[in-house]
Design an enzyme around this catalytic site. Structure first.
Site, mmCIF file in Angstrom:
data_model
loop_
_atom_site.group_PDB
_atom_site.id
_atom_site.type_symbol
_atom_site.label_atom_id
_atom_site.label_comp_id
_atom_site.label_asym_id
_atom_site.label_seq_id
_atom_site.Cartn_x
_atom_site.Cartn_y
_atom_site.Cartn_z
ATOM 1 N N CYS A 252 -4.731 -0.314 -0.124
ATOM 2 C CA CYS A 252 -3.396 -0.822 -0.408
ATOM 3 C C CYS A 252 -3.161 -2.027 0.485
ATOM 4 O O CYS A 252 -3.842 -3.028 0.315
ATOM 5 C CB CYS A 252 -2.328 0.251 -0.238
ATOM 6 S SG CYS A 252 -2.278 1.033 1.376
ATOM 7 N N ARG A 257 -0.683 4.143 1.851
ATOM 8 C CA ARG A 257 -0.520 4.619 0.478
ATOM 9 C C ARG A 257 -1.870 4.926 -0.140
ATOM 10 O O ARG A 257 -2.003 5.807 -0.982
ATOM 11 C CB ARG A 257 0.278 3.614 -0.348
ATOM 12 C CG ARG A 257 1.760 3.635 0.026
ATOM 13 C CD ARG A 257 2.490 2.457 -0.539
ATOM 14 N NE ARG A 257 1.907 1.233 -0.044
ATOM 15 C CZ ARG A 257 1.988 0.071 -0.664
ATOM 16 N NH1 ARG A 257 2.660 -0.033 -1.802
ATOM 17 N NH2 ARG A 257 1.415 -0.994 -0.156
#
Lengths: 304, 150
Positions: A252, A257
């Site tokens: 990411c 994430r």
């Protein structure tokens, strides 16, 4: 001492249901010997506003990251941290947090780098606990210190460095997959930062060639819990074309994430050897001479 | 702009007092004090709550934070709002709202840009998060300049 797993039928379809617990299970098992609950949030003060009774706080910035070098703490540092938090090597650790468990998944991934065996996520995190009207307390938890052993980190299995990603691009394209979990605008190169995170900008925009765009939130339902296996299969196996046996790397911007997606791919869908590229776009997007593609298509890896 | 050849002016009493309060505490007590500030952040006056278009978004903060600066009779009033799920950001905003209360435009512009780094919070909160507070201060100053431009 390991606490029993949550045998909830809701988790039955997952490859590793023992990696998740439900809010019901946690409420029933709070205080069980051998169980330690850990809160890990984006906001460093959220724990102080109220947390699950008995939970200790572990902050990604101040506790898990090395203050000087862009890296995680070493074996001695991790042992010192966990000993101070009162966590033993064979404890069952359940981690939860804000923002759909982004930082909880990140903490779980870091615990996994150190080979802490039994670490699980609370499905739905803070949001679900609160939505169900379950209690928070404000008293800071103190647990008696333990003697967590010094275990060196093993980055080889679930962590990818920039050079690993470059080598990955050299694999036969039928055997590799890259998953970019950022927003579509970051993937295409319209933006160098996500709307709420201008601190994490880069010199160049776009994505790593051949990466599939699967924004992380596709893996979660409205209430912050993970979607069921059939929906996840549709997203990752059908949609993104991931196959068992592929070498998979997720990224990411700074790897939190993508650790959420790593959790989904590894523990819920059962892909093996999935690695999180934590350098992610903040590294790749400012690195000299790495290949980049803009636009909505994955693009091809340039021939060397 | 202050003349760098002059010794630094003392901080206005409220800002200096806040800094001293933090520095007198141990690390984890400083977090509790920041939380107290967060809880003290006043609600936006109705005229701003009903007019979100008047507010400036502080992009540097990870959580949505909005500020509005009024200058009335040369006295600066800073209004700020941040959601309750962002207590750190609320704490930063509250420190500035309280610290800048009653100051003149010139006094606000003279507040050192590194004030947020002097509170002894960088270890407990992390330097990256402190940048959010620096951004709050920077944007406040910019609004003061815009509103006092002749």
């Amino acid at each position: 001492m390991t606490v029993e797993t949550d045998a909830s039928p809701a988790f039955a379809g997952y490859a590793h249901p023992e990696r998740l617990v439900s809010t019901e299970w946690l409420a029933e098992n709070l205080g069980a010997p051998g169980l330690v609950v850990v809160e890990s949030d984006e906001d460093v003060l959220l724990y102080e506003t109220g947390h699950i009774e008995g939970a200790v706080k572990i902050d990604w910035h101040t506790d898990l990251n090395d203050p000087l070098v862009r890296d995680y703490l070493d074996g001695a540092g991790f042992a010192k941290l966990l000993s101070a938090k009162g966590i033993s090597r064979d404890d069952t650790v359940v981690i939860y947090g804000d923002k759909n468990n982004w930082w909880a998944a990140y903490a779980l991934w870091v615990f996994s780098l150190f080979g802490h065996e039994d670490v699980r996520l609370l499905d739905g995190g803070r949001a679900k606990w609160e939505a169900e009207g379950r209690a928070y307390v404000t008293e800071t938890t103190t647990r008696p210190a333990t003697e967590y052993p010094v275990v060196e980190r093993d980055d080889s299995k679930i962590r990818a460095y920039k050079d690993d990603v470059l080598a990955h691009l050299g694999l036969d394209e039928t055997k590799r997959a890259l998953v970019d979990v950022r927003s579509p605008e970051e993937y295409s190169g319209e933006r160098t930062t996500a709307p709420a995170y201008p601190e994490e900008g880069t010199l160049r925009a776009g994505h790593i060639p051949s990466a599939q765009s699967v924004p992380w939130a596709k893996a979660v339902a409205e209430d912050g819990t993970f979607k069921k296996t059939d929906e996840l299969d549709a997203i990752y196996r059908k949609g993104a074309g991931l196959k068992d046996g592929d070498s998979v790397i997720a990224y990411c911007r700074i790897g939190e994430r993508s650790s959420h997606t790593w959790f989904v791919l590894t523990h819920l869908l059962g892909f093996e050897g999935v690695r999180n590229y934590d350098g992610s776009w903040t590294e790749w997007g400012s690195a000299v001479r790495v290949p980049i593609v803009k636009g909505t298509e994955p693009g091809a890896v340039p021939a060397t | 702009m202050s003349d760098p050849s002059l010794p630094p002016a003392d901080l206005p009493p409220a800002l200096g007092g806040i800094r001293d309060e933090f520095l007198a505490l141990e690390q984890n007590e400083r977090l509790m004090l920041l939380l107290e500030f967060a809880n003290e952040l006043p609600e936006l006056p109705a005229e701003y709550a009903d007019h979100p278009d008047l507010l400036e978004r502080v992009e540097e903060c990870q959580s949505p934070v909005f500020i509005f600066v009024e200058v009335r009779d040369d006295v600066v009033h800073l209004h700020a709002t941040a959601p309750k799920e962002a207590p750190t950001t609320r704490g930063f905003a509250s420190i500035l709202v309280q610290g800048l209360a009653g100051l003149t435009a010139e006094q606000v512009l003279d507040v050192p840009d590194d004030y947020p780094l002097t509170l002894g919070l960088t270890e407990a909160v992390s330097p990256l998060r402190i940048r959010g507070m620096s951004a709050l201060l920077g944007r406040t100053k910019r609004q003061v300049r815009e509103k006092t431009a002749a």
